[in-house]
Enzyme design. Structure first.
Site, PDB file in Angstrom:
ATOM      1  N   GLY A   9      -1.619  -5.805   1.230  1.00 42.75           N
ATOM      2  CA  GLY A   9      -1.706  -5.204   2.555  1.00 42.75           C
ATOM      3  C   GLY A   9      -3.045  -4.501   2.688  1.00 42.75           C
ATOM      4  O   GLY A   9      -3.489  -3.805   1.763  1.00 42.75           O
ATOM      5  N   GLY A  12      -4.913  -0.180   8.228  1.00 40.07           N
ATOM      6  CA  GLY A  12      -5.686   1.056   8.341  1.00 40.07           C
ATOM      7  C   GLY A  12      -5.616   1.942   7.119  1.00 40.07           C
ATOM      8  O   GLY A  12      -6.624   2.524   6.691  1.00 40.07           O
ATOM      9  N   GLY A  14      -4.851   1.066   3.915  1.00 42.88           N
ATOM     10  CA  GLY A  14      -5.544   0.439   2.795  1.00 42.88           C
ATOM     11  C   GLY A  14      -7.057   0.557   2.938  1.00 42.88           C
ATOM     12  O   GLY A  14      -7.756   0.872   1.968  1.00 42.88           O
ATOM     13  N   GLU A 154       3.493   9.514  -3.451  1.00 46.40           N
ATOM     14  CA  GLU A 154       3.294  10.825  -2.829  1.00 46.40           C
ATOM     15  C   GLU A 154       3.273  10.755  -1.314  1.00 46.40           C
ATOM     16  O   GLU A 154       3.823  11.607  -0.622  1.00 46.40           O
ATOM     17  CB  GLU A 154       1.991  11.449  -3.336  1.00 46.40           C
ATOM     18  CG  GLU A 154       1.694  12.834  -2.791  1.00 46.40           C
ATOM     19  CD  GLU A 154       2.739  13.862  -3.188  1.00 46.40           C
ATOM     20  OE1 GLU A 154       3.482  14.329  -2.302  1.00 46.40           O
ATOM     21  OE2 GLU A 154       2.816  14.182  -4.382  1.00 46.40           O
ATOM     22  N   GLY A 211      -0.847   9.168  20.756  1.00 45.96           N
ATOM     23  CA  GLY A 211      -0.710   8.364  19.557  1.00 45.96           C
ATOM     24  C   GLY A 211       0.249   8.928  18.524  1.00 45.96           C
ATOM     25  O   GLY A 211       0.383   8.384  17.423  1.00 45.96           O
ATOM     26  N   LYS A 229      12.837   9.988   4.579  1.00 49.79           N
ATOM     27  CA  LYS A 229      12.114  10.995   3.799  1.00 49.79           C
ATOM     28  C   LYS A 229      13.079  11.956   3.120  1.00 49.79           C
ATOM     29  O   LYS A 229      12.840  12.400   1.986  1.00 49.79           O
ATOM     30  CB  LYS A 229      11.145  11.759   4.719  1.00 49.79           C
ATOM     31  CG  LYS A 229      10.054  10.875   5.293  1.00 49.79           C
ATOM     32  CD  LYS A 229       9.247  11.601   6.358  1.00 49.79           C
ATOM     33  CE  LYS A 229       8.189  10.696   6.974  1.00 49.79           C
ATOM     34  NZ  LYS A 229       7.452  11.360   8.077  1.00 49.79           N
TER      35      LYS A 229
END
Length: 354
Positions: A9, A12, A14, A154, A211, A229
């Protein structure tokens, strides 16, 4: 010895990590003795390239910016094109797989299979994908341990804010009895705007224009993002094998201007809270739902798109961690944190092994 890195992948996040590795190359070397090479990139939309001696990062980023295709990288001796993700994992000389594919959070795929393949091939993984950790933590953690490899994730909870490593390292020795937090910046922004007098619809529209919210905001506003999460925190920090789908979840779509106004008039605030509690019998319960908090509660002062977690500790007392929960640079940085930790762990293993 240089660490070889392969990207599975290359969107953005990466690309943000690739830039950080390039820009911080000198300081990473001088401060941590860390050297790295990007040897492979494969992306379902951008194509695939591999070179065992490493790719030119400037050239790689330039090509992606210009054409949107890593496969347009100029031909050089030894360059291989066309491998799929699993060939890249198995055949490349990468030490660390950066798994940042677009993944279905409900199934954890294709990231779960990518991570499993990497571990089975004795390769470490860093990822920001929530699905594998929320849905398959115990099985994947066991597989990583069996193969003696590192797994860093993380960025799955609060992006570059160290919500996972900080309590494990800095708060070591405490028993964490409860974790409660604002784990979704979009919903916190909407609730903050509603406190200013906007309707839910107006606040959502503003969040989308800035955004913070997707065109389809369901995962955020229904609480699903926060639930994944919460599952990660429960598994990793509380040792509770909770599946995300087992966690009670209620979003903010029923929140009204009147409910928000009434709370403010009574010195309280609505927050979409993730809550993980260790009961007296040792069992762990978890939930995601709107809760009223007093204005003097540490989480009441967390406004806008900011995230925060309050760790209730038996020795140190309550510890509050706040920070950005999203952003390309922040999320790229979370991967860098994990790669540095991998490097430290590898160096320590070599010292102990003589």
């Amino acid at each position: 010895m240089s660490t070889n890195i392969a990207f599975i992948g290359f969107g953005g996040v990466g690309q943000a990590l690739a830039r950080l590795l390039k820009e911080r190359k000198s300081s990473l070397s001088s401060n941590y003795g860390f050297e790295s090479k990007i040897v492979a990139v494969t992306d379902v939309m951008k194509g695939s390239i591999y070179h065992p001696e490493g790719l030119d990062v400037d050239q790689l980023l330039h090509v992606v910016e210009e054409t949107g295709k890593v496969e347009d990288y100029p031909q050089t001796p030894g360059l291989i094109r066309g491998w799929d993700s699993f060939e890249t994992i198995k055949k490349s000389n990468a030490d660390v797989i950066v798994e940042v594919t677009f993944t279905d959070v409900e199934t954890g795929q294709p990231a779960i299979d990518h991570i499993r393949s990497a571990f089975e091939n004795k390769k470490s993984v860093v990822t920001t994908n929530k699905g594998p950790v929320a849905l398959a933590y115990n099985a994947l953690a066991k597989l990583a341990e069996e193969n003696g490899v590192f797994w860093g994730f993380e960025g799955t909870v609060m992006s570059g804010t160290p919500a996972l490593r900080m309590p494990v390292t800095t708060l070591a020795g405490n028993e964490i009895t409860e974790i409660k937090g604002i784990l979704n910046g979009t919903t916190n922004y909407i609730l903050t705007e509603m406190e200013k007098g906007k309707s839910y619809e107006e606040a959502l529209e503003k969040a989308q224009s800035l955004g913070y919210a997707e065109a389809d905001p369901t995962s955020d506003v229904e609480g699903y993002d926060a639930r994944y999460k919460t599952a990660i925190l429960a598994n990793y920090l509380m040792g509770a094998p909770l599946d995300a789908n087992e966690i009670y979840c209620e979003g903010i779509t029923e929140m009204t201007m009147d409910k928000v106004k009434d709370s403010v008039d009574n010195d309280k605030k609505w927050k979409l809270l993730s809550r993980i509690t260790r009961q007296e019998d040792g069992t762990v319960t978890a939930s995601v739902q709107p809760e009223l908090v007093d204005v003097d509660d540490p989480l009441a002062g967390v406004t806008g798109a900011t995230n925060a977690i309050l760790y209730e500790c038996d020795l140190s007392g309550p510890i509050l961690l706040t920070g950005a929960g999203a952003g390309l640079t922040e999320t790229g940085y979370s991967l860098l944190i994990d790669i540095i930790h991998f490097h430290r762990q590898s160096a320590l293993t070599k010292i102990e092994g003589g």
